[in-house]
Scaffold this active site. Structure first.
Site, PDB file in Angstrom:
ATOM      1  CG  ASP A  25      -7.982  -4.399   2.108  1.00 13.38           C
ATOM      2  OD1 ASP A  25      -9.124  -4.349   2.584  1.00 13.38           O
ATOM      3  OD2 ASP A  25      -7.608  -3.696   1.146  1.00 13.38           O
TER       4      ASP A  25
ATOM      5  CE1 TYR B 185      -2.843  -3.272   0.875  1.00 15.93           C
ATOM      6  CE2 TYR B 185      -4.407  -1.484   0.661  1.00 15.93           C
ATOM      7  CZ  TYR B 185      -4.133  -2.830   0.682  1.00 15.93           C
ATOM      8  OH  TYR B 185      -5.142  -3.745   0.511  1.00 15.93           O
TER       9      TYR B 185
ATOM     10  CE  LYS C 126       1.785 -18.126  -1.399  1.00 16.45           C
ATOM     11  NZ  LYS C 126       0.990 -19.357  -1.396  1.00 16.45           N
TER      12      LYS C 126
ATOM     13  CG  ASP D 270      -1.680 -20.798   0.051  1.00 18.67           C
ATOM     14  OD1 ASP D 270      -1.049 -20.370   1.032  1.00 18.67           O
ATOM     15  OD2 ASP D 270      -1.129 -21.403  -0.878  1.00 18.67           O
TER      16      ASP D 270
END
Ligand code: NAD
Length: 346
Positions: A234, A129, A176, A210
């Site tokens: 988010d 962001y 991740k 995931d």
């Protein structure tokens, strides 16, 4: 009688309606908890363009800095007219680095899941962001993901501190780092260090995101506090809101070291604005988060007492099911629902 000052930012659309309802409920709970609130009303959003020529006037920012807590309604930002986004500017200027969203199954709000009780801590200032995007060659563009030790550390500490104070058992980090070894690797390193050095009493878990998503939709009750960087937070925040019934029942907070702003997750709902139909519950719930935060920062027992009163009031009103707003399957308007809450708050 203890006195606290709260900045009230009514905002746009249904914002003035839901913040006014929340204010009445908070005042009533305060009165029976030896508290008095002074509300300093400040403009932001499209409404502020008309009065002050800016979506986020300096005086609004200054008021939140001075008084440290704000209750905010949703705001609209005119697209493509050069006005800054109120939410992004507030977050950046006040370093509100922790986006906190509790999602909890509510009585009489039917969803596929029961007994969900999760609090998400989302890093609010960096990750993808930062808006640093470049075309590095014709047809090749990049977006820069930034992670700093300072930001990873402080969001981790905020999540563990919260878990510790609220008697929560476990913090799960979604990441991740198998792919983004350096950036997500740093996030994990900081989270693990805060856990090991400061909060070994809390359980700690790391999940590749995931897998985390799959586990969330299979059995959300296995999670307690979730901690993650900006983009993941988010997405996961909205996914989790869906687990408990969506916009009408999800409060939120943006918290920094020196100031905090509390607001519902929903937007300005232009389709029902000004019609007296808006459900103020999410704003009221954000007010409860605010009172608990005020208890954490001022140690005024009255704030905790008032928060519990309001929480019990909306749980009872929802359980009875007699005064539900239309979004929750009832026929009540904002006023009727607010009156029902006020009656329970006493
Ligand atoms: P929205 O949340 O305003 O509305 C989506 C739907 O949910 C609408 O049908 C609306 O009537 C309903 N709804 C929302 N809140 C409700 C409530 N409290 N009670 C009953 N029904 C409710 O989302 P949107 O339509 O995508 O966005 C409208 C505007 O709000 C946009 O300008 C957007 O930028 C802004 N927005 C602001 C914030 C914020 O300031 N925090 C957040 C989200 C959207």
């Amino acid at each position: 009688m203890a006195r606290h000052v709260i900045v009230l930012i009514p905002g746009d659309g249904i914002g003035p309606e839901v913040t006014a309802a929340a204010r009445r409920v908070i005042d009533a709970a305060g009165k029976t908890s030896a508290l008095e609130f002074e509300w300093v009303s400040m403009p932001a959003g499209e409404a502020a363009i008309k009065t002050d020529g800016d979506t986020l006037p300096e005086k609004t920012l200054e008021a939140v800095v001075r008084h440290k807590v704000g209750l905010k309604g949703p705001v609209g930002t005119p697209i493509g007219k050069g006005f800054r986004s109120v939410n992004v500017t507030l977050r950046k200027k006040l370093e509100l680095y922790a986006a906190v969203r509790p999602v909890r199954s509510m009585p009489n709000v039917k969803t596929r899941y029961e007994n969900v009780d999760i609090v998400i801590f989302r890093e609010n200032t960096e990750g993808l962001y930062t808006g640093i995007e470049n075309e590095i060659a014709p047809g090749v563009v990049t977006s820069l993901k930034v992670a700093t030790e300072k930001a990873c550390d402080r969001i981790s500490r905020a999540a563990f501190r919260y878990a510790n104070r609220r008697g929560r058992k476990k913090v799960t980090v979604f990441h991740k780092a198998n792919i983004m070894k350096i950036t997500d690797g740093l996030f994990l390193k900081c989270a693990k260090r805060v856990w090991e050095e400061e909060y070994p009493n809390i359980q700690y878990e790391e999940l590749i995101i995931d897998n985390g998503c799959m586990q969330l939709v299979r059995d959300p009750t296995r999670f307690d506090v979730l901690l993650m960087e900006n983009l993941y937070g988010d997405l996961i925040s909205d996914l989790c809101a869906g687990l408990v019934g969506g916009l009408g029942v999800v409060p939120g907070a943006n918290i920094g070291d020196t100031a905090a702003v509390f607001e519902a997750v929903h937007g300005t709902a232009p389709d029902i604005a000004g019609k007296g139909l808006a459900n103020p519950l999410a704003c009221v719930m954000s007010g409860v988060m605010m009172l608990n935060h005020m208890f954490d920062t001022t140690h005024d027992e009255g704030c905790h007492k008032a928060a519990e009163k309001i929480k019990n009031a909306y749980n009872t009103v929802l359980s009875e099911g007699k005064h539900l707003t239309r979004d929750l399957g009832g026929t009540a308007g904002t006023e009727e629902f607010t009156e029902a809450l006020l009656e329970k708050v006493g």
